[in-house]
Design a protein around this motif. Structure first.
Motif, PDB file in Angstrom:
ATOM      1  N   ALA A 131      38.012  38.159  49.821  1.00 37.19           N
ATOM      2  CA  ALA A 131      38.560  37.198  50.783  1.00 37.19           C
ATOM      3  C   ALA A 131      38.851  35.847  50.140  1.00 37.19           C
ATOM      4  N   ASP A 132      38.090  35.491  49.088  1.00 38.02           N
ATOM      5  CA  ASP A 132      38.315  34.207  48.418  1.00 38.02           C
ATOM      6  C   ASP A 132      39.419  34.277  47.371  1.00 38.02           C
ATOM      7  N   GLY A 133      40.074  35.431  47.262  1.00 34.61           N
ATOM      8  CA  GLY A 133      41.157  35.589  46.303  1.00 34.61           C
ATOM      9  C   GLY A 133      40.718  36.087  44.945  1.00 34.61           C
ATOM     10  N   SER A 134      39.407  36.105  44.685  1.00 39.37           N
ATOM     11  CA  SER A 134      38.936  36.598  43.391  1.00 39.37           C
ATOM     12  C   SER A 134      39.113  38.112  43.319  1.00 39.37           C
ATOM     13  N   VAL A 135      39.088  38.626  42.101  1.00 38.40           N
ATOM     14  CA  VAL A 135      39.354  40.046  41.881  1.00 38.40           C
ATOM     15  C   VAL A 135      38.174  40.883  42.371  1.00 38.40           C
ATOM     16  N   ARG A 136      38.472  41.908  43.145  1.00 42.87           N
ATOM     17  CA  ARG A 136      37.461  42.874  43.599  1.00 42.87           C
ATOM     18  C   ARG A 136      37.461  44.106  42.706  1.00 42.87           C
ATOM     19  N   MET A 170      42.582  53.650  19.494  1.00 40.51           N
ATOM     20  CA  MET A 170      42.203  54.653  20.486  1.00 40.51           C
ATOM     21  C   MET A 170      42.422  54.088  21.888  1.00 40.51           C
ATOM     22  N   PRO A 171      43.212  54.765  22.736  1.00 41.29           N
ATOM     23  CA  PRO A 171      43.497  54.229  24.068  1.00 41.29           C
ATOM     24  C   PRO A 171      42.314  54.404  25.014  1.00 41.29           C
ATOM     25  N   LEU A 172      42.137  53.420  25.883  1.00 40.43           N
ATOM     26  CA  LEU A 172      41.051  53.450  26.860  1.00 40.43           C
ATOM     27  C   LEU A 172      41.519  52.764  28.134  1.00 40.43           C
ATOM     28  N   THR A 173      41.298  53.415  29.271  1.00 45.11           N
ATOM     29  CA  THR A 173      41.567  52.814  30.579  1.00 45.11           C
ATOM     30  C   THR A 173      40.380  53.110  31.480  1.00 45.11           C
ATOM     31  N   PHE A 174      39.946  52.119  32.237  1.00 44.54           N
ATOM     32  CA  PHE A 174      38.816  52.315  33.135  1.00 44.54           C
ATOM     33  C   PHE A 174      38.947  51.391  34.339  1.00 44.54           C
ATOM     34  N   GLY A 175      38.232  51.720  35.392  1.00 42.22           N
ATOM     35  CA  GLY A 175      38.182  50.870  36.571  1.00 42.22           C
ATOM     36  C   GLY A 175      36.973  49.963  36.501  1.00 42.22           C
ATOM     37  N   GLN A 176      37.108  48.766  37.056  1.00 42.81           N
ATOM     38  CA  GLN A 176      35.997  47.815  37.054  1.00 42.81           C
ATOM     39  C   GLN A 176      35.980  47.052  38.369  1.00 42.81           C
ATOM     40  N   VAL A 177      34.811  47.037  39.008  1.00 47.47           N
ATOM     41  CA  VAL A 177      34.631  46.266  40.223  1.00 47.47           C
ATOM     42  C   VAL A 177      33.991  44.935  39.854  1.00 47.47           C
ATOM     43  N   PHE A 178      34.326  43.888  40.608  1.00 45.22           N
ATOM     44  CA  PHE A 178      33.801  42.546  40.348  1.00 45.22           C
ATOM     45  C   PHE A 178      33.177  41.988  41.627  1.00 45.22           C
ATOM     46  N   ALA A 179      32.072  41.285  41.472  1.00 45.21           N
ATOM     47  CA  ALA A 179      31.451  40.611  42.607  1.00 45.21           C
ATOM     48  C   ALA A 179      32.333  39.444  43.045  1.00 45.21           C
ATOM     49  N   PRO A 180      32.236  39.043  44.310  1.00 44.46           N
ATOM     50  CA  PRO A 180      33.049  37.915  44.783  1.00 44.46           C
ATOM     51  C   PRO A 180      32.861  36.679  43.909  1.00 44.46           C
ATOM     52  N   GLY A 181      33.984  36.097  43.478  1.00 45.47           N
ATOM     53  CA  GLY A 181      33.958  34.869  42.701  1.00 45.47           C
ATOM     54  C   GLY A 181      33.800  35.041  41.210  1.00 45.47           C
ATOM     55  N   ASP A 182      33.427  36.234  40.738  1.00 49.86           N
ATOM     56  CA  ASP A 182      33.176  36.409  39.303  1.00 49.86           C
ATOM     57  C   ASP A 182      34.450  36.335  38.467  1.00 49.86           C
ATOM     58  N   LEU A 183      35.569  36.799  38.999  1.00 54.05           N
ATOM     59  CA  LEU A 183      36.832  36.728  38.274  1.00 54.05           C
ATOM     60  C   LEU A 183      37.869  36.113  39.202  1.00 54.05           C
ATOM     61  N   PRO A 184      38.012  34.782  39.169  1.00 49.92           N
ATOM     62  CA  PRO A 184      38.956  34.114  40.069  1.00 49.92           C
ATOM     63  C   PRO A 184      40.387  34.596  39.861  1.00 49.92           C
ATOM     64  N   ARG A 185      41.177  34.408  40.893  1.00 50.05           N
ATOM     65  CA  ARG A 185      42.584  34.794  40.822  1.00 50.05           C
ATOM     66  C   ARG A 185      43.254  34.125  39.615  1.00 50.05           C
ATOM     67  N   GLY A 186      43.905  34.918  38.789  1.00 49.15           N
ATOM     68  CA  GLY A 186      44.643  34.399  37.644  1.00 49.15           C
ATOM     69  C   GLY A 186      43.806  34.085  36.425  1.00 49.15           C
ATOM     70  N   ALA A 187      42.479  34.250  36.510  1.00 52.65           N
ATOM     71  CA  ALA A 187      41.624  33.944  35.356  1.00 52.65           C
ATOM     72  C   ALA A 187      41.858  34.968  34.250  1.00 52.65           C
ATOM     73  N   PRO A 188      41.902  34.527  32.988  1.00 54.52           N
ATOM     74  CA  PRO A 188      42.096  35.474  31.885  1.00 54.52           C
ATOM     75  C   PRO A 188      40.832  36.292  31.650  1.00 54.52           C
ATOM     76  N   LEU A 189      41.005  37.499  31.169  1.00 56.04           N
ATOM     77  CA  LEU A 189      39.878  38.378  30.878  1.00 56.04           C
ATOM     78  C   LEU A 189      40.095  39.019  29.520  1.00 56.04           C
ATOM     79  N   SER A 190      39.065  38.975  28.702  1.00 55.94           N
ATOM     80  CA  SER A 190      39.133  39.577  27.373  1.00 55.94           C
ATOM     81  C   SER A 190      37.893  40.413  27.135  1.00 55.94           C
TER      82      SER A 190
END
Length: 627
Positions: free
Chosen positions: A41-46, A1-21
């Motif tokens: 601003a720190d490059g982490s995902v917003r 079943m396909p699923l797509t959603f938006g997700q916001v992240f706090a600063p630093g929670d998901l660093p640039r290039g970090a894998p997510l599962s």
């Protein structure tokens, strides 16, 4: 079943290039496709748009998915995406048919990619509707966003029909018959639909069955990220309230060119569910994650396109930008719109009343925050553009000279209009994708506004000591000697929201603004039970300076006899015909003046030190509160 959603992240929670599962309840790992849109601003995902193929679920069964930073196997390539959906828009206008076909546009154009990966790829194409002779309609256009899931062998088709070119001559309403087909099947049909000028409408369809899945975001995390206001998470939204909200979502208001559950005439006075950092229906959704509230929240954001506040630049294909047309406006004489650099007038073509009548009236002073939360949780491009359209409309709807043209100053709006315009502008600057051409424009306009407020108030030694906005748009009550504290509270909470979003230039402004709500609660010579009154007198005459103490303001507001009584005591309660500890101003309702004060005071307490803490504790001790 396909699923797509938006997700916001706090600063630093998901660093640039970090894998997510995705981690399921049974411990198994769900591969995810992560399309990063905005970064901190720190490059982490917003903000990112996340796609996955869910395992089959039994009807009514729930499954939890935890987003974890883990080096898991990425989403497998499930084949080549199929964008041939046969999506067509057919409009019959004055006996002539105009058509747009997604398949044809994909062959003629180089599509824009919104999502791209092994799970989901979304492409976007757009063009004016054409008649049988290949002639383009000058105003009507169609936009297609096709999201293909090759692993699920189906696609979502997002169709938007627009009548909103900014500078096309002779704008007007059009009444037409319309049919939308996907895969050879009719998915929407309407006779005599009146498409209002500078407006748009949207419908969604699927090739194959639409996924019957309702995603519930983690409300705690969304709020803790500071992307959303800190609503009281101990509140339970009653099922009856959700049922009543859902019952409103029916009939013409839920259909194209309806306005959902929003008030059709924004300037109408009085408290209502539309007004706040989030409108009431969106706050109910955020706190409950209920499917009914989600349908109303997303649906009303869809129908936000019905207001004549949508101006698209035919040259760029984007919502029109003040940076490109610094003298554009809905107000002022033609001479006000002349750009001295180009020698051209930037006034929009006149829209005659007889062909541009609309049942809806937009303004900034009562404007709901339609699209920010819907975009955060879905990642749908339509909602991003809705946010951008409204943010820019608030800026260019004023006279170019008064707003200092390209700076886009909002200070000429009513104070409440300044508040909600700052809210929407800040949200657009915060969440617009990093690579989007309008990102820097929104940031520049927001920076100009915060610089003006700081120069006028927070960094100005001559500014008033009350911490109150006191320009000509503010001191308009009681023969121009009084302000509406509830409007000022709207402004304070909007500034607090900007601070939460990470705009450092808003910090000194919040610290200065915090003085006003705090002083009304605990200031020497003031009485906290009257802190949320309809007006507060702030000067002796229209030409007199603003008071520097709340004692002066309160005594002048309530008169010497009431000021002499013990604040909150029995005599004071009797004189005001209220219970002891009752702040009045419809204190028992969520739309009363004390409820308007609450978020402003909460933000003020964050920066107000011991006085802020004391003010908050006193406010929470009041005897009459909303149920």
């Amino acid at each position: 079943m396909p699923l797509t959603f938006g997700q916001v992240f706090a600063p630093g929670d998901l660093p640039r290039g970090a894998p997510l599962s995705g981690k399921l309840a049974d411990g198994s790992v769900l591969p995810l496709q992560v399309d990063v849109k905005a970064t901190h601003a720190d490059g982490s995902v917003r903000h990112a748009v996340i796609s996955a193929l869910l395992p089959k679920l039994a009807k009514g069964k729930q499954a939890g998915i935890a987003l974890v930073k883990a080096s898991a196997k990425g989403a497998e390539d499930t084949g080549k995406p199929d964008f041939d959906t046969g999506a067509t828009v057919t409009v019959t206008l004055d006996g002539e048919r105009y058509i747009a076909s997604s398949d044809r546009l994909l062959k003629e154009q180089k599509p824009q990619f919104w999502l791209e990966g092994p799970v989901a790829t979304e492409v976007q194409v757009a063009a004016p509707l054409r008649n049988a002779r290949g002639e383009e309609h000058p105003h009507l256009a169609a936009r297609f966003a096709i999201r293909a899931y090759p692993g699920a062998k189906r696609a979502r088709v997002d169709i938007v029909v627009e009548n909103n070119w900014a500078y096309e001559p002779s704008p007007r309403n059009f009444t037409y018959d319309v049919e939308i087909e996907v895969g050879g099947e009719s998915v929407y049909r309407k006779k005599e639909l009146t498409h209002l000028h500078h407006a748009r409408w949207r419908t969604l369809a699927w090739t194959g069955a639409a996924p019957a899945v309702h995603l519930r975001h983690d409300s705690d995390y969304l709020i803790d990220s500071r992307a959303l206001p800190n609503y009281d998470r101990t509140l339970l939204v009653p099922d009856g309230a959700l049922a009543r909200l859902a019952a409103k979502w029916e009939g013409p208001r839920s259909e194209p060119m309806g306005v959902g559950v929003a008030s059709p005439a924004m300037p109408n006075t009085g408290g209502r569910n539309d007004i706040g950092l989030l409108p009431g229906w969106a706050a109910m959704y955020l706190l409950s994650m209920d499917a009914r509230a989600k349908e109303v929240t997303l649906g009303t954001a869809d129908r936000a396109g019905s207001w004549s506040a949508h101006y698209r630049d035919k040259r760029t294909g984007l919502p029109i930008s003040l940076v490109d047309y610094p003298y554009m406006t809905l107000l002022g004489s033609p001479g006000d719109t002349r750009n001295p650099k180009t020698g051209k007038q930037e006034a929009f073509p006149r829209c005659p009343r007889d062909v541009c009548k609309t049942p809806y009236k937009a303004d900034s002073a009562h404007q709901p925050g339609f699209a920010y939360l819907p975009y955060l949780v879905t990642g749908d491009y339509y909602y991003l553009e809705e946010l951008q359209f409204w943010a820019m409309w608030n800026v260019f709807s004023t006279n170019p000279g008064y707003r200092k043209n390209i700076e886009g100053l909002l200070a000429t709006h009513q104070v409440r209009g300044q508040a909600w315009s700052l809210r929407t502008l800040g949200e657009a600057a915060y969440i617009t994708p990093d690579k989007h051409p309008l990102k820097q424009d929104f940031n520049a306009i927001l920076k100009s506004n915060l610089a003006w407020y700081n120069a006028t108030y927070s960094n100005n030694p001559s500014a008033n000591g009350l911490g109150v906005i006191d320009n000509r748009q503010a001191v308009i009550y009681k023969s121009k000697t009084a302000v509406a504290p509830w409007q000022d509270d709207f402004f304070t909470q909007a500034v607090g929201h900007l601070v939460d979003l990470g705009f450092k230039d808003a910090q000194p402004l919040l610290k200065w603004k915090a003085k006003f709500p705090i002083a009304r609660m605990v200031g020497e010579g003031a009485c906290w039970v009257d802190a949320a009154s309809y007006t507060i007198t702030v000067r002796d005459s229209p030409v007199a300076p603003t008071y520097d103490s709340m004692a002066q303001a309160w005594k002048r507001t309530v008169g010497p006899e009431l000021a002499a009584l013990s604040c909150g005591g029995a005599e004071h309660a009797a004189a005001t015909k209220r219970k002891p500890g009752d702040m009045g101003g419809y204190a028992s309702t969520a739309m009363g003046f004390p409820s308007n004060l609450q978020p402003a005071l909460a933000y003020a307490a964050d920066v107000g030190g011991a006085a802020g803490k004391k003010a908050w504790e006193r406010f929470m001790s009041r005897s009459v509160k909303p149920d």
